[in-house]
Design a protein around this motif. Structure first.
Motif, PDB file in Angstrom:
ATOM      1  N   ALA B  46      46.782  40.670  50.898  1.00 61.03           N
ATOM      2  CA  ALA B  46      47.227  39.474  50.628  1.00 61.03           C
ATOM      3  C   ALA B  46      46.286  38.375  51.060  1.00 61.03           C
ATOM      4  N   ALA B  47      45.418  39.242  52.359  1.00 62.58           N
ATOM      5  CA  ALA B  47      44.694  38.517  53.331  1.00 62.58           C
ATOM      6  C   ALA B  47      43.257  38.074  52.259  1.00 62.58           C
ATOM      7  N   TYR B  48      42.978  39.108  51.660  1.00 64.71           N
ATOM      8  CA  TYR B  48      41.459  38.676  51.368  1.00 64.71           C
ATOM      9  C   TYR B  48      42.139  37.789  49.837  1.00 64.71           C
ATOM     10  N   LEU B  49      42.838  38.201  49.607  1.00 59.67           N
ATOM     11  CA  LEU B  49      42.572  37.218  47.803  1.00 59.67           C
ATOM     12  C   LEU B  49      43.896  35.310  48.457  1.00 59.67           C
ATOM     13  N   LEU B  50      43.982  35.125  49.463  1.00 61.66           N
ATOM     14  CA  LEU B  50      44.196  33.865  50.312  1.00 61.66           C
ATOM     15  C   LEU B  50      43.018  33.110  49.652  1.00 61.66           C
ATOM     16  N   PRO B  51      41.820  33.279  50.435  1.00 57.28           N
ATOM     17  CA  PRO B  51      40.639  32.759  50.960  1.00 57.28           C
ATOM     18  C   PRO B  51      40.624  31.628  49.402  1.00 57.28           C
ATOM     19  N   PRO B  52      39.885  32.896  48.194  1.00 58.64           N
ATOM     20  CA  PRO B  52      39.841  32.295  46.360  1.00 58.64           C
ATOM     21  C   PRO B  52      40.600  31.834  46.255  1.00 58.64           C
ATOM     22  N   TYR B  53      41.799  32.062  45.866  1.00 57.04           N
ATOM     23  CA  TYR B  53      42.739  31.107  45.315  1.00 57.04           C
ATOM     24  C   TYR B  53      43.441  29.987  45.563  1.00 57.04           C
ATOM     25  N   THR B  54      43.215  29.380  47.602  1.00 57.41           N
ATOM     26  CA  THR B  54      43.305  28.408  47.086  1.00 57.41           C
ATOM     27  C   THR B  54      42.416  27.793  47.956  1.00 57.41           C
ATOM     28  N   GLN B  55      41.495  28.283  47.797  1.00 58.26           N
ATOM     29  CA  GLN B  55      40.218  27.111  47.730  1.00 58.26           C
ATOM     30  C   GLN B  55      39.547  25.830  46.269  1.00 58.26           C
ATOM     31  N   GLY B  56      39.713  24.751  46.522  1.00 60.18           N
ATOM     32  CA  GLY B  56      39.252  23.792  45.722  1.00 60.18           C
ATOM     33  C   GLY B  56      40.828  22.810  45.133  1.00 60.18           C
ATOM     34  N   ALA B 206      34.449  49.344  29.793  1.00 61.05           N
ATOM     35  CA  ALA B 206      35.273  49.207  30.835  1.00 61.05           C
ATOM     36  C   ALA B 206      34.046  48.412  31.636  1.00 61.05           C
ATOM     37  N   PHE B 207      34.411  47.141  32.460  1.00 59.74           N
ATOM     38  CA  PHE B 207      33.222  46.731  33.266  1.00 59.74           C
ATOM     39  C   PHE B 207      34.331  45.774  35.126  1.00 59.74           C
ATOM     40  N   TRP B 208      32.591  45.262  35.751  1.00 58.73           N
ATOM     41  CA  TRP B 208      33.159  44.323  36.442  1.00 58.73           C
ATOM     42  C   TRP B 208      32.491  43.381  36.401  1.00 58.73           C
ATOM     43  N   TYR B 209      33.170  42.321  36.861  1.00 51.84           N
ATOM     44  CA  TYR B 209      32.671  40.951  36.236  1.00 51.84           C
ATOM     45  C   TYR B 209      32.666  39.650  37.232  1.00 51.84           C
ATOM     46  N   ARG B 210      32.497  39.220  37.977  1.00 48.36           N
ATOM     47  CA  ARG B 210      32.839  37.651  38.397  1.00 48.36           C
ATOM     48  C   ARG B 210      33.926  36.682  38.580  1.00 48.36           C
ATOM     49  N   ASN B 211      35.072  36.787  38.518  1.00 46.24           N
ATOM     50  CA  ASN B 211      36.143  36.506  38.312  1.00 46.24           C
ATOM     51  C   ASN B 211      36.671  34.464  37.922  1.00 46.24           C
ATOM     52  N   ALA B 212      37.681  33.682  37.577  1.00 44.11           N
ATOM     53  CA  ALA B 212      37.006  32.765  37.461  1.00 44.11           C
ATOM     54  C   ALA B 212      37.945  32.984  39.193  1.00 44.11           C
ATOM     55  N   ASN B 213      37.665  33.210  40.016  1.00 45.20           N
ATOM     56  CA  ASN B 213      37.939  32.899  41.343  1.00 45.20           C
ATOM     57  C   ASN B 213      37.297  32.935  42.863  1.00 45.20           C
ATOM     58  N   GLY B 214      36.042  34.392  41.980  1.00 44.66           N
ATOM     59  CA  GLY B 214      34.774  34.855  42.552  1.00 44.66           C
ATOM     60  C   GLY B 214      34.671  35.370  43.550  1.00 44.66           C
ATOM     61  N   LEU B 215      36.265  36.860  42.449  1.00 47.01           N
ATOM     62  CA  LEU B 215      36.360  38.045  43.343  1.00 47.01           C
ATOM     63  C   LEU B 215      35.699  38.667  42.469  1.00 47.01           C
ATOM     64  N   VAL B 216      35.195  40.006  42.525  1.00 48.85           N
ATOM     65  CA  VAL B 216      34.906  40.844  42.292  1.00 48.85           C
ATOM     66  C   VAL B 216      36.150  41.642  40.917  1.00 48.85           C
ATOM     67  N   GLU B 217      35.922  41.637  40.269  1.00 53.34           N
ATOM     68  CA  GLU B 217      37.772  42.661  39.432  1.00 53.34           C
ATOM     69  C   GLU B 217      36.784  42.752  38.130  1.00 53.34           C
ATOM     70  N   ILE B 218      37.662  44.008  38.493  1.00 54.24           N
ATOM     71  CA  ILE B 218      37.809  45.412  37.102  1.00 54.24           C
ATOM     72  C   ILE B 218      38.377  45.117  35.943  1.00 54.24           C
TER      73      ILE B 218
END
Lengths: 239, 239, 239
Positions: B46-56, B206-218
């Motif tokens: 959860a700690a790694y989700l907090l910054p990208p999903y609470t920014q903005g 299958a691929f990875w991409y920069r998701n809509a909050n800036g994280l690597v998503e598979i």
């Protein structure tokens, strides 16, 4: 505030249809879903959750309570005023334990639904009544005896699992105040001592505790009691 | 606005109890649940989700953040002000990555909970503080060093799956800006090239991409990466 | 009121991100999620749910409708005004059945998304438009022909399961008014007669009925039709 206790699920579409109607007919009144995952068809289980989870709300709060397998049949709809709070829903036992627990209680029966669908009285009958109660605070329907709510055959405490939460904790129909603190509960082959809270026992240890609403709850620290102990809705236990 | 990030689930009853309290103690303030399905017990994820999903979010937004297996024990509660936004919750690492990512940060420790239940501090401690922050915008508690939030042993980017969404996409704890665009990720026997978005690859790829909050998503186009690649919470990968 | 019909799930984080944006850009406008569990990628199934579940809302209601596997690709976004209600979303067929059912309809195409993420146009494109429609009630984009919405190859009624609810009831893409009341439906080896509502048949009995929104729905009294009859999304049936 209008508070929903139902077996509709939130994802769609029943809770949303009810919420939309409430926002239209009681503008500005907050709507909160307290339970959307009551066990489908299990009116008795829900009846034991109702008093502990609706206490503490301020007078005037309206609870829309719907577990309604008999929808479209002859079961009547009721409005209940209990210690200043309002309850609306089908009368098949859902308010039976509440009626034993509160000080002041009155009851009104709703007229037969004429323009309602045959399968969604929550939207077509109960939600409009809830909206009106939230707006006006005046009773609806024909005054009837509180006796109509009661189920004398049901015990004061129900020794079975009535709800399993997202963590796998098993909420029971027993008030913690009804059993001694040193009671050891038995379910299947398991013996469950009491603990104050999760972090008071080791990881993976099973116990019972007085949950944050006063009910006996069976849990496993950092684990799932449902999975570890094989608990399901309806699983019994004894002390 | 008060925004919830928890592992409570929405269906019942914990999120509803918190929402009801917030509506009563901070009337008129919108309450939004951003995550109700954070992995139970996984504070680090959860700690790694907090910054990208609470920014903005605009300054003044209050985030109520609760993944709290230690509830009722000695872990302290904290209030954090980070770039004008408020965060409230238990301090067991949840705010450690946030504290590294923001410009201006201050921290207060909440007094010990005296009248709280032993298992639901979100309702009894943190939600009343969140309501007060939303109303008054004034700090609560005793000023403490930001050091208390930190976890120096945790990396800046966490190369494992920290969240799986409804589609089976696997969000990771790695910022897309931390790896090259042409990186090929490896998980199990699979090699995952980068794509810009789903429709840029064929169905089932299958691929990875920069998701809509800036994280690597598979992800898998028109499929479930979790199912196809056997990903679970905690599954690691490398570049 | 802004009403969401999506395949995002509610638990997190997509619905919450959209709700937060709507509260910021259309303050005071109630936001209700009607469906958050539309079948991922199944645009056609959703298209048959749209008319019956959005009828009856007052003029001015804004529906944000997103099942969007083609996000980030070339599919255009549209705004539709149908009998005074607004619809916003990607145009890959989602509004095709709606366009056949309503009296007055107009259509506008949204400009290409320039500052949007490649994977979350609901948040970055459609939600801001929905907020603006709710605030101003003025159309957005370039007027285009209603023809762009249509799918002439799709039937008026779709004889397959398009949604399964929490009880295991199977909603179909067939209007109950399109088949006779005495029709016996066949799916697999099962024959399903019509009933008015659940309590009109015995426990465990399978039947079809006109659901509360006018669609043919397959159900089992006090049981799960999905489980009992082996129904899944896409399962066909005939009369």
């Amino acid at each position: 505030m209008i508070v929903l206790l139902t077996d509709f699920g939130l994802d769609g579409p029943y809770t949303g249809q009810v919420q939309a109607l409430l926002h239209q007919q009681a503008p500005g009144v907050p709507v909160v879903s307290l339970f959307a995952d009551l066990a489908a068809f299990d009116i008795q289980g829900a009846a034991y959750l109702l008093p502990p989870y609706t206490q503490g709300f301020v007078p005037g709060t309206v609870f829309l309570c719907v577990v309604d397998p008999g929808v479209g049949g002859r079961r009547p709809g009721v409005v209940v005023r209990a210690d200043g709070r309002w309850f609306v829903g089908p009368n098949e036992g859902l308010f039976a334990i509440l009626a034993r627990c509160v000080g002041q209680i009155e009851c009104w029966q709703l007229p037969d639904a004429v323009h309602a669908s045959a399968s969604f009285h929550a939207r077509d009958v109960f939600a409009p009544v809830a909206a009106r109660l939230a707006r006006d605070g005046k009773e609806v329907g024909e005054r009837v005896s509180v006796e109509t709510l009661l189920r004398p055959d049901w015990p004061n405490d129900l020794f079975r699992v009535v709800y399993i939460d997202r963590y796998g904790n098993a909420v029971t129909g027993v008030r913690a105040s009804a059993i001694p603190d040193d009671a050891v509960l038995k379910t299947g082959d398991y013996l469950l001592p009491r603990a104050r809270t999760f972090s008071d026992v080791g990881a993976g240890v099973a116990f019972w505790y007085r949950n944050a609403n006063g009910l006996v709850e069976i849990a496993v620290n950092r684990g799932s009691a449902a999975h570890t102990l094989g608990l399901r809705l309806g699983t019994g236990f004894r002390k």
